[in-house]
Design a protein around this motif. Structure first.
Motif, PDB file in Angstrom:
ATOM      1  N   SER A  17     -12.525   0.632  -2.163  1.00 35.73           N
ATOM      2  CA  SER A  17     -11.654   1.610  -1.508  1.00 35.73           C
ATOM      3  C   SER A  17     -11.995   1.670  -0.028  1.00 35.73           C
ATOM      4  O   SER A  17     -13.110   1.357   0.384  1.00 35.73           O
ATOM      5  CB  SER A  17     -11.812   2.999  -2.138  1.00 35.73           C
ATOM      6  OG  SER A  17     -13.091   3.536  -1.841  1.00 35.73           O
TER       7      SER A  17
ATOM      8  N   ASN B  66     -15.976   3.711  -8.539  1.00 35.84           N
ATOM      9  CA  ASN B  66     -15.731   3.117  -7.219  1.00 35.84           C
ATOM     10  C   ASN B  66     -17.050   2.680  -6.573  1.00 35.84           C
ATOM     11  O   ASN B  66     -17.629   3.415  -5.784  1.00 35.84           O
ATOM     12  CB  ASN B  66     -15.001   4.122  -6.327  1.00 35.84           C
ATOM     13  CG  ASN B  66     -14.737   3.612  -4.924  1.00 35.84           C
ATOM     14  OD1 ASN B  66     -14.745   4.376  -3.967  1.00 35.84           O
ATOM     15  ND2 ASN B  66     -14.498   2.321  -4.771  1.00 35.84           N
TER      16      ASN B  66
ATOM     17  N   ALA C  17      -6.313  -2.422  -4.636  1.00 41.53           N
ATOM     18  CA  ALA C  17      -6.167  -1.762  -3.336  1.00 41.53           C
ATOM     19  C   ALA C  17      -5.103  -2.522  -2.561  1.00 41.53           C
ATOM     20  O   ALA C  17      -5.088  -3.758  -2.590  1.00 41.53           O
ATOM     21  CB  ALA C  17      -7.489  -1.761  -2.572  1.00 41.53           C
TER      22      ALA C  17
ATOM     23  N   LYS D 221     -11.846   1.534  -9.866  1.00 45.53           N
ATOM     24  CA  LYS D 221     -11.278   1.169  -8.564  1.00 45.53           C
ATOM     25  C   LYS D 221     -12.403   0.506  -7.790  1.00 45.53           C
ATOM     26  O   LYS D 221     -13.176   1.174  -7.093  1.00 45.53           O
ATOM     27  CB  LYS D 221     -10.751   2.396  -7.822  1.00 45.53           C
ATOM     28  CG  LYS D 221      -9.989   2.032  -6.548  1.00 45.53           C
ATOM     29  CD  LYS D 221      -9.331   3.246  -5.926  1.00 45.53           C
ATOM     30  CE  LYS D 221      -8.574   2.870  -4.651  1.00 45.53           C
ATOM     31  NZ  LYS D 221      -7.444   1.941  -4.911  1.00 45.53           N
TER      32      LYS D 221
ATOM     33  N   THR E 225       0.845  -1.183   0.000  1.00 45.08           N
ATOM     34  CA  THR E 225       0.000   0.000   0.000  1.00 45.08           C
ATOM     35  C   THR E 225       0.892   1.249   0.000  1.00 45.08           C
ATOM     36  O   THR E 225       2.073   1.185   0.367  1.00 45.08           O
ATOM     37  CB  THR E 225      -0.934   0.005   1.229  1.00 45.08           C
ATOM     38  OG1 THR E 225      -1.908   1.033   1.075  1.00 45.08           O
ATOM     39  CG2 THR E 225      -0.165   0.198   2.516  1.00 45.08           C
TER      40      THR E 225
END
Length: 247
Positions: free
Chosen positions: A51, A83, A134, A48, A22
């Motif tokens: 999240s 997202n 992620a 993405k 990360t």
């Protein structure tokens, strides 16, 4: 591993962007890649799927990385298209999800939902579709409603996505990069390229570490990304030929 033997992206030019850990600059690199693609006339979209670490707004939860990807996409996308699964607490998504489920204020993460969101963007037929992961490669998503353990890497494997590996250049990066590439390849996917992101410009033996990675990783180096204030500033750093985006 030769690029000649690499599988082609599954849909249009679709890539999964992962990192050695990360906070290694996946979003920054992804936005810079999207800008570079746009400059050569390619339409782009970003996804993405999950999240954590979001701000609560009048429009709902908003994640800064996802907002940047939304802005960097040439297609006009709603936030929820970019997202769809967001958690407020800046902790591992499977832990954030477990806390919400335990409190009665949430549902399990389902790979089926992530797949639906991906297919929705595929149907928009952009030239390039970047999916940003992620954390690192083997991100746990927790158990689904049927009790099966899930990982975000399962999504990439299911769609046979070509993988771009962002290596945060700092102490320990060689080990992290090699282990990540090994895991990706053992999962049956291809690392089509890696990016050296200069997290620590004064890193001791920086050049030697980059050379070691070039020798030990079978994928090509796509670019060296220096520290910069905006992704647009480094969009010229990438070799898009290796991704099959320039003939």
């Amino acid at each position: 591993m030769s690029l000649n033997n690499a599988q082609q992206p599954s849909v249009q030019h679709a890539f999964f962007v992962t990192g050695t850990d990360t906070e290694v600059g996946k979003t920054f690199v992804s936005c810079a890649l999207l800008a570079a693609c746009r400059d050569i006339g390619l339409s782009t979209a970003a996804y993405k799927p999950i999240s954590a670490g979001c701000e609560r707004t009048t429009l709902g939860l908003r994640n800064e990385d996802a907002l940047q990807l939304q802005l960097a996409s040439s297609l006009v996308l709603d936030y929820d298209e970019v997202n769809p699964i967001a958690f407020e607490k800046p902790i591992a998504p499977h832990l954030a999800c477990a806390k919400k489920v335990a409190s009665g204020d949430g549902t399990f993460i389902e790979l089926h939902d992530i797949n639906l969101g991906y297919q929705h963007l595929v149907d928009k037929q952009s030239d390039v579709l970047l999916v940003e992961g992620a954390g690192g490669w083997r991100l746990p998503l927790g158990k689904n409603s049927e009790g099966y353990e899930q990982y975000l890497s399962d999504f990439a494997v299911a769609h046979k996505l070509a993988v771009i590996l962002v290596v945060g250049m700092r102490l320990g990066c060689v080990n992290h990069a090699l282990l990540t590439a090994q895991a990706i390849e053992q999962d049956g996917l291809i690392v089509v390229g890696w990016v050296a992101n200069m997290l620590e410009p004064d890193m001791p033996f920086l050049e030697e570490n980059i050379q070691s990675l070039q020798n030990l990783l079978q994928a090509p180096l796509l670019g060296r990304v220096p520290r910069a204030s905006a992704p647009e500033d480094v969009k010229a750093c990438f070799g898009l030929q290796a991704l099959g985006l320039i003939t």
